[in-house]
Design a protein around this motif. Structure first.
Motif, PDB file in Angstrom:
ATOM      1  N   LYS A  25      58.244  -8.262  45.098  1.00 51.42           N
ATOM      2  CA  LYS A  25      58.920  -7.151  45.789  1.00 51.42           C
ATOM      3  C   LYS A  25      59.407  -6.153  44.755  1.00 51.42           C
ATOM      4  O   LYS A  25      60.061  -6.532  43.778  1.00 51.42           O
ATOM      5  CB  LYS A  25      60.112  -7.709  46.565  1.00 51.42           C
ATOM      6  N   GLU A  35      61.940  -3.600  43.941  1.00 50.25           N
ATOM      7  CA  GLU A  35      63.190  -2.980  44.404  1.00 50.25           C
ATOM      8  C   GLU A  35      63.209  -1.517  43.973  1.00 50.25           C
ATOM      9  O   GLU A  35      62.535  -1.120  43.013  1.00 50.25           O
ATOM     10  CB  GLU A  35      64.389  -3.722  43.781  1.00 50.25           C
ATOM     11  N   VAL A  36      63.977  -0.728  44.667  1.00 51.69           N
ATOM     12  CA  VAL A  36      64.094   0.695  44.338  1.00 51.69           C
ATOM     13  C   VAL A  36      64.648   0.826  42.919  1.00 51.69           C
ATOM     14  O   VAL A  36      65.624   0.164  42.554  1.00 51.69           O
ATOM     15  CB  VAL A  36      65.028   1.415  45.333  1.00 51.69           C
ATOM     16  N   THR A  37      63.995   1.611  42.142  1.00 50.02           N
ATOM     17  CA  THR A  37      64.452   1.821  40.766  1.00 50.02           C
ATOM     18  C   THR A  37      64.088   3.237  40.355  1.00 50.02           C
ATOM     19  O   THR A  37      63.218   3.867  40.959  1.00 50.02           O
ATOM     20  CB  THR A  37      63.843   0.783  39.798  1.00 50.02           C
TER      21      THR A  37
END
Ligand SMILES: Cc1cc2nc3c(=O)[nH]c(=O)nc-3n(C[C@H](O)[C@H](O)[C@H](O)COP(=O)(O)OP(=O)(O)OC[C@H]3O[C@@H](n4cnc5c(N)ncnc54)[C@H](O)[C@@H]3O)c2cc1C
Length: 771
Positions: free
Chosen positions: A3, A5-7
């Motif tokens: 997955k 994640e927003v970064t």
């Protein structure tokens, strides 16, 4: 499950490789350099931005590999380059005589992945680098979009074989782009700006006959070639598209940064040409043809040329100048093209080719950057003027130079030197020696190897061919061209008269003009010196002609190194000549013929003073034609002795340089005898794979897949007459036998089988090593 994640930002995967040498570009120059270096024992990363190897020779571009053999269309005899490029071409011939470009891809891939010292990165493009000092590259960065991975490639040495010179450019290496003026190097063939600047790119296409009518609707971007392409020419449907090399464009653009634009223009021309072929009504035979393939990336001829400590120029090529540091050779014509390419004026030839009288050496100093200390350069970007590049750019020549770089890199690593430091005389001698050992031919050099145990052996043979006669076979043939039989002159022939006997047939009484010629340079095969002219009166029917030649009276050859003589018979339509089925290593017939593919029109005769020579072309015919003339020699030719296997030459030059067994010898064998037992770990054998055969890799079919001169079966016996090694089904030029355990023996007997009833067994070289 992964997955993300927003970064804010992510870095690509990064892989780090350290090696001794990073080779950028998997064209033939980079590939042959990488294999040579890896075999010599150093660790190599070979990185190339394409999915297959071979650069312009790959199935992506489909150009045939050529070099000094020049389609057999000039006077460079036995001029196929040696070493890895030879191995590749001979292997391709064996597996792929019909020249399928996909098969050639597999051979290149196989050879590279078979080398444990090579890490191969395909589809990986070098785009940046870092330096440790102003003149030293520390690492290059590359990216592979297929696996979304960035690579950091660290090494003490780099080789730029990328065609456009990405590494040299990024590293700040001195380079040139575009043609030099005549004045800069005194090159008389340097083009005026109206004619030339850069050579352009080309795209090829393949067509295929599917046996039923095929309709073609051109894409809207296709040019109307009748309007746009003044030079539109005839199209031969039998050639399936691929000989349209003159669909060339971009010679006045930036051939690096404008490449995509150039490609688009070429696509417009190619599809326009195909539209014309299919729909103009001028080619009814094309009705059942379909387009099978069109190049997606253009073949690039020229962009940057980098400056080394030496710049090869026209005079090096034409005068065949020797340099102390020659490590490779060229022999393609100086081949320049109009910068306007396919859009140049009607009447303007698409190329302008001028040949030298023989091959020329390329110095080591052309193969490294003059200002970036750890950068080798290989391929079409080497240090050569635009004019000299016109010859050195072709792929077998590029590959041969790449091999020199590969071996130089090995010596630099071993001795802790930078490329320039290796150019000192003592190191160059070592480099040349290591190259010669791999089969790399270098003009005017022969291998001197004191590690080679054969040098101190007594050599004897079960027989040595002493050629009395090339026996007649078949019917006498009409003379289509003037013909010459090349034969090696023994030392005695320079001092004592000798006789050549032959039997021409005449339809009616006539005169036949015969000349004895030699070359003005010992290792050349241009018959430019006429020693004797004889006019023979022939009667109707079979004639028996005894020609007597006395060379002792010719100042030119007295005391000279014996070389090839040309018994030249001028064309006479009333005469038929008798040929022979016998083929022998180092013997050839040549013809004063035309080969338009390389601008050979029988004679090279420049009208203007462009600094090239005037001379005739005398070239062999391809098999199954090209037989020797049936002749008798008095005294017999005794130039095939057993001692030839240690004279340091692995191909015919000024003489055959081979031991050749007698036809009658049913078990030809060569014996090496030492005064005391020897420890032997390695034996190297060099066979005759016909260095005259160009072995084009695409488009042309070749009449055989194994060269008729090549010995297929070899047995090696020790001093107990036990078989210690055996080679079966050989088709290669060089075979290396490495024993698992060192053997001890006082003699070696090498038993060869004759290749055929017409071809006696021969061996150019045998070497033995303790380690
Ligand atoms: C139409 C045409 C006809 C020709 N005719 C002949 C002929 O008949 N016979 C002949 O022998 N030669 C011929 N040539 C010349 C010859 O093809 C080139 O001069 C030759 O390919 C030069 O070899 P090279 O190894 O330097 O370059 P290339 O064969 O171009 O190889 C360079 C390799 O480097 C790779 N590369 C480039 N940039 C990067 C990067 N940033 N990162 C990683 N890899 C990179 C390229 O993709 C390529 O695979 C012809 C050329 C053209 C265009």
């Amino acid at each position: 499950m992964i997955k993300g994640e927003v970064t804010e930002k992510r870095a690509p995967k990064n892989v780090f490789y350290t090696s001794d040498l990073v080779v950028v570009g998997g064209g033939l120059a980079g590939l042959c350099g990488a294999i040579t270096a890896a075999r010599a024992g150093i660790k190599v990363v070979l990185v190339t931005d394409r999915p297959v190897l071979g650069g312009n020779s790959s199935s992506e571009v489909r150009l045939w590999v050529l070099g000094a053999t020049s389609h057999m269309g000039n006077n460079n005899r036995w001029a196929r380059e040696g070493g890895v490029i030879d191995e590749l071409l001979v292997e391709n011939m064996y597996r792929n005589p019909d020249s399928n470009p996909l098969i050639f891809d597999t051979i290149l891939l196989e050879k590279v992945v078979s080398e444990p010292n090579i890490t191969l990165l395909l589809n990986t493009s070098v785009y940046d680098l870092e330096k440790s000092e102003a003149d030293t590259i520390a690492k290059v960065y590359a990216f592979c979009s297929q696996n979304s991975t960035q690579y950091e490639l660290v090494a003490p040495l780099f080789c730029d074989a990328s065609g456009d010179g990405i590494v040299g450019f990024l590293a700040g290496a001195a380079f040139r782009m575009g043609a030099e003026s005549k004045e800069e190097f005194g090159e008389k063939f340097a083009p005026a700006k109206e004619y030339g600047e850069l050579l352009g790119h080309s795209l090829y296409f393949y067509s295929k006959d599917v046996g039923k009518p095929i309709k073609f609707v051109a894409p809207s971007f296709a040019h109307d070639v009748t309007q746009k392409v003044p030079k539109f020419r005839s199209f031969n449907t039998n050639e399936f598209g691929c000989r349209l090399w003159w669909i060339e464009y971009g010679g006045r653009l930036d051939t690096v940064h404008d490449t995509e634009a150039i490609k688009w223009e070429l696509w417009k021309v190619v599809y326009g040409v195909w539209n014309y072929i299919k729909n103009s009504g001028n080619f009814p035979e094309a009705e059942t043809l379909t387009l099978e393939w069109v190049g997606h990336i253009p073949g690039k001829r020229e962009s940057r040329r980098f400056e080394g400590d030496y710049m090869l120029i026209q005079q090096d090529v034409v005068e065949q100048r020797a340099h102390y540091d020659d490590v490779a050779f060229g022999g393609w014509s100086i081949d320049l093209h109009p910068a306007d390419g396919v859009f140049s004026e009607i009447g303007q030839s698409s190329c302008n080719q001028w040949h030298s009288k023989g091959i020329y050496g390329i110095p080591y100093r052309c193969f490294y950057s003059k200002n970036v200390n750890n950068l080798f350069i290989a391929g079409r970007i080497i240090s050569a003027s635009h004019v000299a590049f016109g010859s050195s750019r072709v792929m077998a020549t590029s590959a041969h130079g790449g091999q020199a770089v590969g071996m130089a890199a090995k010596l630099c690593i071993e001795k802790g030197l930078l490329p320039r430091q290796l150019s000192e005389k003592e190191h160059i001698v070592a480099l040349q020696k290591e190259l010669l050992k791999t089969g790399q031919h270098i003009p005017n050099l022969r291998l001197e190897d004191d590690q080679d145990l054969v040098q101190k052996a007594e050599i004897s043979a079960s027989s040595e061919l002493v050629l009395e006669e090339l026996m007649p076979s078949g019917e006498p043939q009409p003379m289509e061209f003037s013909v010459a039989q090349m034969f090696p002159l023994a030392a005695e022939a320079l001092q004592n008269p000798f006789k050549v006997i032959f039997h021409p047939y005449a339809d009616e009484s006539t005169d036949l003009q015969i000349e004895l010629r030699v070359s003005s340079k010992t290792d050349n095969h241009t018959p430019d010196v006429v020693l004797e002219i004889q006019t023979i009166s022939l009667q109707k029917g079979r004639n028996c002609i005894h020609l007597v030649f006395d060379l002792s009276k010719h100042a030119l050859v007295t005391g000279a190194t014996p070389s090839y003589a040309f018994l030249t018979i001028h064309k006479n339509e009333k005469v038929k000549l008798q040929y022979s089925n016998q083929r022998i290593t180092g013997l050839l017939s040549v013809f004063n013929l035309v080969n338009k593919a390389v601008s050979n029109y029988g004679k090279q005769a420049p009208i203007d003073d462009i600094g090239v020579d005037t001379f005739e072309f005398w070239c062999p015919q391809r098999r199954p034609a090209g037989k020797n003339l049936a002749l008798k020699f008095e005294p017999s030719l005794a130039v095939f002795g057993a001692q030839e296997v240690r004279n340091g030459l692995q191909r015919p030059t000024h003489r055959p340089n081979a031991w050749v067994a007698d036809y009658e010898d049913t078990q030809p064998q060569l014996t090496l005898q030492w005064s005391e037992p020897q420890s032997i770990k390695k034996i190297v054998l060099h066979f005759d794979t016909d260095f005259d055969h160009p072995m084009e890799t695409v488009l042309m079919s070749h009449p055989e897949n194994e060269m008729p001169f090549c010995v297929k079966t070899v047995k090696i016996l020790n001093d107990q007459q036990q078989m210690i090694a055996e080679i079966k089904d050989n088709h290669q030029s060089q075979r290396i036998i490495i024993f698992e355990h060192t053997i001890t023996t006082q003699s070696l007997t090498i038993v060869l089988a004759h290749p055929s009833v017409h071809v006696p067994a021969s061996l150019f070289e045998v070497r033995c090593y303790e380690a």
